[in-house]
Design a protein around this motif. Structure first.
Motif, PDB file in Angstrom:
ATOM      1  N   THR A 234       0.837  -1.206   0.000  1.00 34.19           N
ATOM      2  CA  THR A 234       0.000   0.000   0.000  1.00 34.19           C
ATOM      3  C   THR A 234       0.872   1.257   0.000  1.00 34.19           C
ATOM      4  N   ARG A 235       1.416   1.612   1.165  1.00 33.19           N
ATOM      5  CA  ARG A 235       2.164   2.874   1.261  1.00 33.19           C
ATOM      6  C   ARG A 235       3.442   2.868   0.436  1.00 33.19           C
ATOM      7  N   TYR A 236       4.055   1.710   0.287  1.00 35.94           N
ATOM      8  CA  TYR A 236       5.302   1.653  -0.462  1.00 35.94           C
ATOM      9  C   TYR A 236       5.094   1.275  -1.922  1.00 35.94           C
ATOM     10  N   ALA A 237       3.853   1.286  -2.358  1.00 36.04           N
ATOM     11  CA  ALA A 237       3.560   0.938  -3.746  1.00 36.04           C
ATOM     12  C   ALA A 237       4.160   1.984  -4.686  1.00 36.04           C
ATOM     13  N   ASP A 243       8.701  10.916  -8.598  1.00 36.33           N
ATOM     14  CA  ASP A 243       9.271  12.255  -8.780  1.00 36.33           C
ATOM     15  C   ASP A 243       8.338  13.361  -8.280  1.00 36.33           C
ATOM     16  N   ARG A 244       7.313  12.975  -7.522  1.00 34.60           N
ATOM     17  CA  ARG A 244       6.343  13.951  -7.028  1.00 34.60           C
ATOM     18  C   ARG A 244       6.367  13.960  -5.503  1.00 34.60           C
ATOM     19  N   PRO A 245       7.255  14.755  -4.887  1.00 34.45           N
ATOM     20  CA  PRO A 245       7.383  14.755  -3.417  1.00 34.45           C
ATOM     21  C   PRO A 245       6.116  15.207  -2.698  1.00 34.45           C
ATOM     22  N   GLU A 246       5.237  15.914  -3.376  1.00 33.90           N
ATOM     23  CA  GLU A 246       4.020  16.376  -2.710  1.00 33.90           C
ATOM     24  C   GLU A 246       3.089  15.217  -2.357  1.00 33.90           C
ATOM     25  N   TYR A 247       3.313  14.060  -2.957  1.00 34.93           N
ATOM     26  CA  TYR A 247       2.490  12.892  -2.652  1.00 34.93           C
ATOM     27  C   TYR A 247       3.122  11.984  -1.597  1.00 34.93           C
ATOM     28  N   VAL A 261      11.048  14.567   3.480  1.00 34.91           N
ATOM     29  CA  VAL A 261      10.327  13.531   2.746  1.00 34.91           C
ATOM     30  C   VAL A 261      10.747  12.160   3.260  1.00 34.91           C
ATOM     31  N   ALA A 262       9.778  11.281   3.481  1.00 36.76           N
ATOM     32  CA  ALA A 262      10.036   9.931   3.973  1.00 36.76           C
ATOM     33  C   ALA A 262       9.700   8.915   2.886  1.00 36.76           C
ATOM     34  N   ARG A 263       9.963   7.664   3.186  1.00 38.95           N
ATOM     35  CA  ARG A 263       9.625   6.605   2.237  1.00 38.95           C
ATOM     36  C   ARG A 263       8.112   6.408   2.183  1.00 38.95           C
ATOM     37  N   GLY A 264       7.615   6.157   0.988  1.00 37.32           N
ATOM     38  CA  GLY A 264       6.207   5.816   0.838  1.00 37.32           C
ATOM     39  C   GLY A 264       5.308   7.011   0.595  1.00 37.32           C
ATOM     40  N   VAL A 265       4.108   6.722   0.119  1.00 37.14           N
ATOM     41  CA  VAL A 265       3.144   7.774  -0.184  1.00 37.14           C
ATOM     42  C   VAL A 265       2.398   8.166   1.081  1.00 37.14           C
ATOM     43  N   SER A 266       1.780   9.326   1.031  1.00 33.47           N
ATOM     44  CA  SER A 266       0.943   9.779   2.137  1.00 33.47           C
ATOM     45  C   SER A 266      -0.483   9.302   1.901  1.00 33.47           C
ATOM     46  N   LEU A 267      -1.012   8.551   2.836  1.00 33.11           N
ATOM     47  CA  LEU A 267      -2.378   8.066   2.710  1.00 33.11           C
ATOM     48  C   LEU A 267      -3.394   9.115   3.148  1.00 33.11           C
ATOM     49  N   PHE A 268      -2.928  10.337   3.356  1.00 32.00           N
ATOM     50  CA  PHE A 268      -3.823  11.454   3.651  1.00 32.00           C
ATOM     51  C   PHE A 268      -4.088  12.289   2.398  1.00 32.00           C
ATOM     52  N   GLN A 294       0.323  -5.911   2.943  1.00 34.85           N
ATOM     53  CA  GLN A 294       1.740  -5.895   3.297  1.00 34.85           C
ATOM     54  C   GLN A 294       1.948  -5.086   4.589  1.00 34.85           C
ATOM     55  N   ASP A 295       3.083  -5.285   5.240  1.00 36.29           N
ATOM     56  CA  ASP A 295       3.317  -4.637   6.540  1.00 36.29           C
ATOM     57  C   ASP A 295       3.700  -3.162   6.425  1.00 36.29           C
ATOM     58  N   ASP A 296       3.483  -2.558   5.251  1.00 35.32           N
ATOM     59  CA  ASP A 296       3.749  -1.121   5.110  1.00 35.32           C
ATOM     60  C   ASP A 296       2.512  -0.273   5.410  1.00 35.32           C
ATOM     61  N   LEU A 297       1.416  -0.899   5.828  1.00 36.44           N
ATOM     62  CA  LEU A 297       0.220  -0.141   6.204  1.00 36.44           C
ATOM     63  C   LEU A 297       0.378   0.325   7.653  1.00 36.44           C
ATOM     64  N   ILE A 298       1.440   1.070   7.872  1.00 32.91           N
ATOM     65  CA  ILE A 298       1.780   1.577   9.201  1.00 32.91           C
ATOM     66  C   ILE A 298       2.312   3.006   9.050  1.00 32.91           C
ATOM     67  N   LEU A 299       2.424   3.698  10.177  1.00 32.67           N
ATOM     68  CA  LEU A 299       3.120   4.982  10.234  1.00 32.67           C
ATOM     69  C   LEU A 299       3.992   4.969  11.484  1.00 32.67           C
ATOM     70  N   LYS A 300       5.278   5.203  11.308  1.00 33.92           N
ATOM     71  CA  LYS A 300       6.199   5.212  12.443  1.00 33.92           C
ATOM     72  C   LYS A 300       5.965   6.445  13.313  1.00 33.92           C
ATOM     73  N   HIS A 301       6.627   6.472  14.451  1.00 31.70           N
ATOM     74  CA  HIS A 301       6.299   7.494  15.458  1.00 31.70           C
ATOM     75  C   HIS A 301       6.617   8.916  15.009  1.00 31.70           C
TER      76      HIS A 301
END
Length: 522
Positions: A234-237, A243-247, A261-268, A294-301
């Motif tokens: 999901t988030r790491y798809a 090339d679009r950091p706004e996402y 900017v972090a790894r993965g898309v923003s689900l917001f 997949q285990d990327d449906l998380i958000l770290k602290h």
């Protein structure tokens, strides 16, 4: 525009289902015909859809898609108001496929079709549309599963894949969890025709397509009597927007005290949700039995401080999230990784809110996939810390078992990776086994039905640098942890990551019996 799209679909369907064109034989691909027919169905082109479904039944009578086509033909007649024909087709489906994936929906449509037919015969004024399509389908029975989770198939051809599947069946495996995405750096399936370095293994317009392999793999797996769960990110798809950091997700950097900017898309971000819904909708069109998140449906602290997330939180709570409100005394470890001594009450509010948001996203993705197959089952990967200690799971991953339970997944896949725990916690094997035993019991206590608890066992050596070898862990070690887990209850089991070198057949006696009781479906 819709009319043009419908005409294109009809032309495409006619082209690929015609056995000959100007004397030249055209390869018949039932998966493509099925997809085109489904699109025609959702476009209201029911007669054209029936032609496509009928062609599959005619030209590939042994395909797993045949039962789906029989059901869909009944649905097409129902939507057209031809209730007598719909009843004939649906009753034929029930008689022919009593264990079919759509049996519950078919029986429900039969009841409503009879009512509609009776109304039509007694009163011409009865023209109300059925709202069955808006009625949630009863879920397929949840059963205890023995799974092989496969991130990479070493087979060089589809024939070798089939041979491997037959071996898994003989060893007691009933479900394949197949990785249907490829991240950058992952090896491709050797039998694939690689079109992109990363993406997915099914047809979609919402992500790069590495190769459209899922339909072929589903045919092999189902032909040998096993179920197929698609293992999906999901988030790491890779949605083609690197090339679009706004996402992208944003995180707080404790060292620089800046947001980056972090790894993965923003689900917001609404666009990311829309794309993922399209991706899961396309995945649901394939003849699969379920989907594992997949285990990327998380958000770290320290994630997500994106503008969209901040505004959504502000709208609900009246203030903007800010690192100064959340973390007490951050400090670097010897490795350079930052930790915090404590979290504030406002941090826990924020973490709970992120957890709720992620579960709401998962609901939307499940609904999108079930538009094509209402009987799909879903599993979610859970870190064992989120099961054992909800406060830690909430703080570290924005994930808790209790919230996942409210979301009503079919399976709760606990990543009981004992070797990783041994490395991270600096503990021995005996203590790690005790830890996973506690995790198993806790999961059963919370979930209730042991079959819905899918305990994932790590079966390979774990190197000191957190990478993994391709050498299976010692047989005695696997036996000990498998027995310890199964003593807690007849949970589902997944061997992760499965490779052909793993002697899975040696564990069949343990899988078929736990606590002296024969394996059974709940």
């Amino acid at each position: 525009m819709k009319k043009r799209a419908s005409l294109f679909l009809l032309f495409f369907l006619i082209l690929i289902v015609s056995p000959q064109l100007h004397g030249e034989k055209i390869p018949f691909n039932p998966g493509e015909v099925y997809d085109a027919s489904i699109n025609l169905y959702y476009s209201g082109k029911y007669e054209e859809a029936i032609q496509g479904f009928s062609r599959i039944i005619q030209f590939t009578p042994y395909s797993r898609l045949v039962s789906y086509c029989q059901y869909m033909i009944g649905l097409c007649y129902f939507k057209m108001g031809k209730y007598e024909e719909a009843l004939q087709q649906l009753e034929f489906y029930v008689r022919t496929y009593p264990e079919g994936d759509r049996i519950v929906d078919a029986e429900k449509y039969i009841r409503i079709t009879k009512e509609k037919w009776s109304e039509a015969n007694s009163s011409l004024s009865s023209g109300n549309e059925s709202i069955l399509s808006e009625t949630p389908s009863e879920k397929k029975r949840v059963k205890r599963r023995i799974c092989a989770q496969i991130p990479f198939w070493g087979a060089r051809s589809l024939d070798e894949v089939e041979k491997s599947v037959k071996g898994l069946k003989e060893a007691g495996v009933d479900t394949i969890i197949l990785k249907v995405f490829r991240n950058k750096g992952d090896p491709p399936y050797p039998f694939s025709k690689v079109h992109h370095e990363e993406g997915v293994y099914f047809k979609t317009e919402y992500a790069p397509v590495v190769d459209d392999l899922l339909g072929k793999m589903a045919g092999i797996i189902h032909r040998n009597g096993l179920d197929l769960f698609a293992w999906m990110t999901t988030r790491y798809a890779n949605l083609g927007l690197d090339d679009r950091p706004e996402y992208r997700c944003k995180q707080y950097d404790f060292e620089t005290k800046r947001i980056r900017v972090a790894r993965g898309v923003s689900l917001f971000h609404p666009e990311m949700i829309r794309r993922l819904e399209g991706l899961f909708r396309d995945l649901g069109r394939y003849p699969i039995d379920g989907i594992l998140f997949q285990d990327d449906l998380i958000l770290k602290h320290n994630e997500d401080f994106s503008p969209e997330a901040n505004q959504a939180f502000l709208k609900e709570f009246g203030y903007l999230p800010h690192p100064d409100l959340f973390y007490l005394s951050p400090y670097p470890s010897e490795s350079g990784k930052y930790y915090v001594k404590a979290y504030t009450e406002k941090f826990l509010i924020w973490a709970n809110w992120k957890n709720r948001w992620l579960m709401n996203v998962s609901k939307r993705l499940m609904e999108a996939a079930r538009e094509s197959n209402p009987n799909l089952q879903f599993a979610i990967n859970l870190y064992f810390e989120a099961v054992l200690n909800e406060l830690n799971g909430l703080a570290w991953f924005s994930q808790t078992l209790s919230k996942a339970l409210e979301t009503k997944f079919d399976y709760y896949a606990v990543m009981a990776y004992h070797r990783q725990a041994m490395k991270d916690r600096k503990i021995g094997l005996k203590e790690a086994i005790g830890l996973m035993t506690d995790v198993t019991q806790r999961a059963i206590d919370v979930v209730g039905n042991p079959s819905q608890v899918l305990m994932k066992m790590w079966i390979l050596n774990w190197k000191s640098n957190h990478s993994v070898s391709t050498v299976p862990a010692p047989q005695k070690e696997i036996e000990e942890i498998l027995q310890a887990i199964l003593k807690q209850g007849e949970v589902s089991i997944a061997f992760v990551p499965y490779i052909d070198q793993f002697p899975i057949h040696r564990y069949k006696p343990f899988l078929l019996s736990s606590g002296g009781k024969e394996r059974r479906e709940e």
